[in-house]
Design an enzyme around this catalytic site. Sequence first.
Site, short mmCIF file in Angstrom:
data_model
loop_
_atom_site.label_atom_id
_atom_site.label_comp_id
_atom_site.label_asym_id
_atom_site.label_seq_id
_atom_site.Cartn_x
_atom_site.Cartn_y
_atom_site.Cartn_z
N LYS A 130 0.90 -1.35 0.13
CA LYS A 130 0.03 0.08 -0.13
C LYS A 130 0.74 1.24 0.03
O LYS A 130 0.60 2.30 -0.75
CB LYS A 130 -0.88 -0.06 1.22
CG LYS A 130 -2.00 -1.10 1.14
CD LYS A 130 -2.70 -1.39 2.30
CE LYS A 130 -3.53 -2.68 2.18
NZ LYS A 130 -4.53 -2.96 3.47
N GLN A 182 -5.07 -1.76 9.76
CA GLN A 182 -4.89 -2.99 9.03
C GLN A 182 -5.48 -4.08 9.62
O GLN A 182 -5.10 -4.35 11.05
CB GLN A 182 -3.38 -3.16 8.86
CG GLN A 182 -2.98 -4.62 7.94
CD GLN A 182 -3.72 -4.55 6.58
OE1 GLN A 182 -3.56 -3.45 5.85
NE2 GLN A 182 -4.18 -5.75 5.97
N ASP A 199 -11.15 2.59 4.09
CA ASP A 199 -11.39 1.22 4.41
C ASP A 199 -13.01 1.02 4.26
O ASP A 199 -13.30 -0.35 3.70
CB ASP A 199 -11.03 0.71 5.55
CG ASP A 199 -9.76 -0.46 5.41
OD1 ASP A 199 -9.57 -0.98 4.13
OD2 ASP A 199 -9.20 -0.78 6.39
#
Length: 291
Positions: free
Chosen positions: A49, A93, A116
């Site tokens: 990322k 994450q 997200d």
Amino acid sequence: MDLIDGNQIATTLIAELKAEVATFTGRKPCLALVRVGEDPASVSYVKKKEKTAAEIGVTSRIILPPVTITQAELFALIDSLNADPAVDGILVQSPLPKHIDEVAVFRRVSPDKDVDGFNTLNLGKVAQEDDTGFVSCTPAGIMELLARSGTDLKGKHVVVLGRSLIVGKPVALLALQKRAGANGTVTICHSGTANLPALTRQADVLIAAIGRADFVTADMVKPGAVVIDVGINRVPDATKKTGYRLTGDVNFAQVSPLCSKITPVPGGVGPMTVAMLMKNTVKAFHLRSAH
Ligand code: GUN
């Protein structure tokens, strides 16, 4: 059988985003990436990322709290990122350590920085077919792969294997939406489903997201089906330098000769997830710059 090339589609998307970001004259979009502990898969995902962000011209801020961080400390960190005007997007994450309530953490991220798409408000907007929010990256990537490979879900039976918050539930809602490209008839199968192969065999489009290596075998797939393999499972392999190889939720050798289209692992859904994260970050930047 056609391979759906996620690398190629993601590369196109990333090039489009790079060209767009290059036109921004002032501040560049900024993505905060929070990785708790050293889970090996998370280490590699966050690196990817970070690298893709740099390629596009998105600034990334990497925050690596120790695995011992308390929930209260993680909340305080998210609160400070929520309040920071230089930060456009925040990603925590997953998976988080067992002592932390992951859904509570997802809820803590401000909806306007939730690239997200796991915040309650953004998940609700998917159910309401409201485009102003953020769609989680893996489900959005799957829809983009289907669209760009010419698979219209209208009139099709879409069977989703898995009901996770990250993939199964949101992709089922997206496939169900009453809009061009979607409009599917959707079944969600999970660990409590009876006679699962009888259902998967009805799928015109089968989306496998259960995290079990090689779970989908030839007897579970209708000839001519489109198969999307979301699994990224590490299986021990002594012939590899890393000691493992990546394999999907679908037994590719058995299933690929049967289907009309299939995504490979790696090189299918994975690269799309990262590309959609960047797309969401640029969207967050626009939304925040507008006021
Ligand atoms: N772990 C696996 N997929 C994802 C994702 O899309 N976002 C985050 N934050 N963690 C993940």
